[in-house]
Design a protein around this motif. Structure first.
Motif, PDB file in Angstrom:
ATOM      1  N   GLU A   1      28.896  -6.685  45.519  1.00  0.00           N
ATOM      2  CA  GLU A   1      27.457  -6.459  45.667  1.00  0.00           C
ATOM      3  C   GLU A   1      26.799  -6.055  44.358  1.00  0.00           C
TER       4      GLU A   1
ATOM      5  N   ARG B   1      19.392  -8.851  40.037  1.00  0.00           N
ATOM      6  CA  ARG B   1      18.031  -8.431  40.403  1.00  0.00           C
ATOM      7  C   ARG B   1      17.435  -7.545  39.318  1.00  0.00           C
TER       8      ARG B   1
ATOM      9  N   ARG C   1      10.398 -11.726  52.137  1.00  0.00           N
ATOM     10  CA  ARG C   1      11.238 -12.177  53.246  1.00  0.00           C
ATOM     11  C   ARG C   1      10.391 -12.541  54.462  1.00  0.00           C
TER      12      ARG C   1
ATOM     13  N   ARG D   1       9.667  -6.473  50.079  1.00  0.00           N
ATOM     14  CA  ARG D   1      10.607  -5.376  49.845  1.00  0.00           C
ATOM     15  C   ARG D   1      10.712  -5.074  48.350  1.00  0.00           C
TER      16      ARG D   1
ATOM     17  N   TYR E   1      18.777   2.431  45.888  1.00  0.00           N
ATOM     18  CA  TYR E   1      19.759   1.483  45.363  1.00  0.00           C
ATOM     19  C   TYR E   1      20.079   1.737  43.900  1.00  0.00           C
TER      20      TYR E   1
ATOM     21  N   ASP F   1      15.506  -3.483  53.307  1.00  0.00           N
ATOM     22  CA  ASP F   1      16.819  -4.062  53.618  1.00  0.00           C
ATOM     23  C   ASP F   1      17.059  -4.008  55.124  1.00  0.00           C
TER      24      ASP F   1
HETATM   25  C1  IPM Z   1      20.402  -8.019  51.170  1.00  0.00           C
HETATM   26  C2  IPM Z   1      21.818  -7.535  51.187  1.00  0.00           C
HETATM   27  C3  IPM Z   1      22.109  -6.795  49.904  1.00  0.00           C
HETATM   28  C4  IPM Z   1      21.167  -5.616  49.821  1.00  0.00           C
HETATM   29  C5  IPM Z   1      23.572  -6.332  49.740  1.00  0.00           C
HETATM   30  C6  IPM Z   1      24.541  -7.473  49.878  1.00  0.00           C
HETATM   31  C7  IPM Z   1      23.781  -5.598  48.445  1.00  0.00           C
HETATM   32  O1  IPM Z   1      22.053  -6.759  52.312  1.00  0.00           O
HETATM   33  O2  IPM Z   1      20.049  -8.787  50.244  1.00  0.00           O
HETATM   34  O3  IPM Z   1      19.647  -7.656  52.063  1.00  0.00           O
HETATM   35  O4  IPM Z   1      21.433  -4.552  50.392  1.00  0.00           O
HETATM   36  O5  IPM Z   1      20.126  -5.753  49.166  1.00  0.00           O
END
Ligand code: IPM
Ligand code: MG
Length: 355
Positions: free
Chosen positions: A89, A96, A106, A135, A142, A247
């Motif tokens: 991940e 990003r 999304r 988002r 994160y 997320d």
């Molecule tokens: C998403 C995924 C990712 C995130 C993971 C895979 C790191 O769940 O793109 O939604 O949490 O952003």
């Protein structure tokens, strides 16, 4: 026109679905007279196996010099026990961050022909679901300070939600601008009754709202938003929220549409280069069986055509081809509701034919 697309197939079903999107893009190129040059790079678990790191420098450099990136999915049980900074991940988060892709769009729309695949009660599904989650993608929990230590009750661990006014303003603006292009409704989701970062989020959004008098703006607490998405999803047009809440809510929203295998996403920064990926994961349980639904990745490629390359007609043609194939009754396993289904490759072939 000519575009240089970097492919990051990744792990699990990643390669199958990316391949489907490449075939569709190639067909679009043929039909509309464009050249798409593809270069495949390794990231995620496959890069760990090969190079010992999830995001090799060469992969990052190629992404940085591309016109856009198309990513499948990364991760799988094989790499689940690695330490955080070496997990697959990290590749996704690294791309990003390094590409400055702070805005993740999304969209989630329930197509009438798939209403039976949605878990929504018929009277709720009838009112429709057509929303877009914006988002924040390069901040918050994160990327905040994290660590481990010792506390009174043993080992402790922490992650930190950090947002600056500048980061909130930047994503907030994307939310308002997106709403202006849709139904001019924006709901900002936070946890301002508890979190200080959410209080700054809300203050900043209220300031911005003054610049967009045409947009019907509202705030919603995230726990309530999770509930409202199920109870009354037709109230939403654009939702803007933090990295973590986005997320979670985007997975929830995907279910309203029938399958997470249908949802595309675009990650954008200041320029036109973006990264496009399905919102689902690498689905290791079904990898290599040919049953993965390529539609989310194909629709992500359509978003690339539209948002990064300005090829609106071409993007609309892909969207229309997908809709036509679904309307014809073709289903991959995830949306077949237990009935007959076709393979991912056959789904791709039919989409190209409809194109
Ligand atoms: C998403 C995924 C990712 C995130 C993971 C895979 C790191 O769940 O793109 O939604 O949490 O952003
Ligand atoms: Mg997710």
């Amino acid at each position: 026109m000519k575009f240089n697309i970097v492919l990051v197939p990744g792990d699990g079903i990643g390669p199958e679905i990316v391949w489907g999107a490449v075939e569709v893009l190639t067909a679009v190129g043929r039909k509309f007279g464009h050249t798409f040059d593809f270069e495949t790079v390794l990231a995620g678990g496959c890069a760990i196996d090969r190079f010992g790191v999830p995001l090799p420098d060469e992969t990052l450099q190629k992404c940085l010099s591309s016109d856009s990136v198309l990513l499948g999915a990364v991760g799988g049980p094989k790499w689940d026990t690695l330490p955080g900074h070496l997990r697959p991940e990290r590749a996704l988060l690294g791309i990003r961050k390094e590409l400055g892709l702070f805005a993740n769009l999304r969209p989630a729309r329930l197509q009438k022909v798939l209403a039976s695949a949605s878990p929504l009660r018929a009277d709720i599904a009838d009112k429709g679901v057509d929303l877009l989650i914006v988002r924040e993608l390069t901040g918050g929990m994160y990327f905040g300070p994290r660590g481990r230590g010792q506390g009174e009750m043993g080992e402790t661990a922490f992650d930190t939600e950090v947002y600056s006014r500048g980061e909130i303003e930047r994503i907030g603006r994307v939310g308002f601008e997106t709403a202006m292009k849709r139904n001019k409704k924006l709901c900002s989701v936070d946890k301002a009754n508890v979190l200080e970062s959410s209080r700054l989020w809300r203050e900043t959004m209220h300031e911005l709202a003054k610049e967009y008098p045409e947009v019907a703006y509202s705030d919603m607490l995230v726990d309530n938003a999770a509930m409202q998405l199920i109870q009354n999803p037709s109230q939403f047009d654009v939702i803007v929220t933090s990295n973590l809440f986005g997320d979670i809510l985007s997975d929830e929203a995907s279910q309203l549409t029938g399958s997470i295998g249908l949802l595309a996403s675009a990650s954008l920064g200041e320029g036109t280069r973006g990264m496009y990926e399905p919102i689902h994961g690498s689905a290791p349980d079904i990898a290599g069986q040919g049953i993965a639904n390529p539609i989310a990745t194909i629709l992500s490629a359509a978003m690339m055509l539209n948002l990064s390359f300005g090829l609106t007609e071409e993007a609309a043609a892909v969207d229309a081809a997908v809709a036509a194939v679904l309307a014809s009754g073709a289903r991959t396993r995830d949306i077949a509701a237990g009935g007959a289904y076709i393979s991912g490759a056959e789904m791709t072939r039919r989409i190209i034919q409809a194109l």
